[in-house]
Scaffold this active site. Sequence first.
Site, PDB file in Angstrom:
ATOM      1  N   PHE A 109       4.321  -2.529  -2.955  1.00  0.00           N
ATOM      2  CA  PHE A 109       3.009  -2.160  -3.032  1.00  0.00           C
ATOM      3  C   PHE A 109       2.949  -0.636  -2.044  1.00  0.00           C
ATOM      4  CE2 PHE A 109       2.616  -4.632   0.763  1.00  0.00           C
ATOM      5  CZ  PHE A 109       1.588  -3.846   1.468  1.00  0.00           C
ATOM      6  N   LYS A 110       3.776  -0.916  -1.193  1.00  0.00           N
ATOM      7  CA  LYS A 110       3.919   0.428  -0.215  1.00  0.00           C
ATOM      8  C   LYS A 110       4.137   1.642  -1.065  1.00  0.00           C
ATOM      9  CE  LYS A 110       3.894  -2.794   3.086  1.00  0.00           C
ATOM     10  NZ  LYS A 110       4.997  -3.009   4.002  1.00  0.00           N
ATOM     11  N   ASP A 111       4.473   1.871  -2.128  1.00  0.00           N
ATOM     12  CA  ASP A 111       4.461   2.882  -2.773  1.00  0.00           C
ATOM     13  C   ASP A 111       3.092   3.721  -3.195  1.00  0.00           C
ATOM     14  OD1 ASP A 111       7.428   3.146  -2.911  1.00  0.00           O
ATOM     15  OD2 ASP A 111       7.381   1.602  -4.669  1.00  0.00           O
TER      16      ASP A 111
END
Length: 511
Positions: A109-111
């Site tokens: 999800f950091k993307d």
Amino acid sequence: MELFHSTRSTDIQVTAKQAIRQGIADDGGLFVSDSLGERTLDVESLPGKSYQEIALEVLRLLLPDFSDDELRECIEGAYSSFKDEDVTPLKSLGMNYVLELFHGPTSAFKDVALQALPRFMAHTHVKEGEAQSQEELAEGKERVLILTATSGDTGKAALDGFADVDSTGIVVFYPAGQVSEVQRMQMITQSGQNVGVVAVHGNFDDAQSKVKAIFGDAALAADLEENAHTRLSSANSINVGRLVPQVVYYCAAYAQLLFTQEINFGDEVDFLVPTGNFGDILAGYYAKRLGLPVGKLVVASDKNNVLYDFLTTGVYDRNREFFTTISPSMDILISSNLERMLYYFSDGDTELISRLMNDLAETGRYEVPSGVMRKIREVFDCAWADEDQVRAAIRDCWDENGYVIDPHTACAYHALSVTEGTPTAPRVVLSTASPYKFPRAVLSALGVAAPESDFACMDALADLSGVPAPTALRSLEGQLPRFTDEIDVDEMPAYVRTMAAKFAGASGAAA
């Protein structure tokens, strides 16, 4: 113009661009805006819009000194590499839903934020001919060195986002032996001439605390500015430019539910969020402040359940045993973004926040006034899962839905069964990482004997689920590491100084 200031003082006011470029306030606080929620989102207009269109609607409210053209450029560039056209697709999971946040280039999800942050950062440079003062002119010429401590996923996502970005370097510190093998391989094989990766002897909290101390080291900052023409910034969610893109996927999820007529406009939706540093779930609170009909925000923790204890007792206490779990990205005892949440729920009481953060630094604990906690509990609920419960959640989700989840998502899936939520509200589990980042743990939870290699584990999981492993993960096998350094925590400032000089020299040679 909407301005930002520290959670610990209102003395210095900066623009959104300045807050993003600086990363953390000079006093160690986090940048916040008192205008949050003064302008609200037209939620009813969102169904049928693309993720990119929703992102523009949200980000123009949160980053007001960026022009629409600048935001469009950042948004289009950030999400062009995502594998699903919806960017963060919402899928049915029995009576509930799962929001898949792992379709970006590093399968986490950091993307969603870290593909956007470097593009935001590029627009914070003062361009030649636009400087209004000598200070702005110098700022436009300086380099930025991004420092990031990672518990697993942020590191690779930040490296991927900032690799070979002009006038920027990045150094990632990760806890040695406390990330998955796939996560480690993603980081140590990263390409780019402006990147550095180093293992730290200690846990994530040790690395994150030292990074914060480095940001507050005035002598080091002066040295970097004088000798490398470099200033420090952050890609962790302490940077407001990292936090605000995450608000978008809450709004996109609600829009998808409206579009498919699963809900009517105004119906509340609960979100169950695996979180360690509190940034992912804080973004849901920001969405609520923008007018999104959010019901409960459920904090889902693993065995390092400091957030659960805080929300149930009002006492935050990091003086406890640290556990290395199969959900390593949540193995955190100091949740930095909690400071922003406390600021808003205390009605901007900077003196209180300063005292609480001072207590945390000096004693490792603080206690929040009961009136503030009462307001917090009206919005936030909590649950936690031990290792056996995480494995059981992975197995149950597969048995009941034919859907494979990773150990972090499993903490939120477990929370479905132990929290009540808002009556009649749909419940959405945020899935924060591909199960292929943790194939050994997932296979074991499903009762399948795990092969010796993590890459063979990926193949076995693909055979079982019928879903192929992401190419970027499967192709890591056999790649040679570029980064093998291991250092003690106390060596981190010297390492930063060395890397700043290296990047400055490389940049000068390139010029």
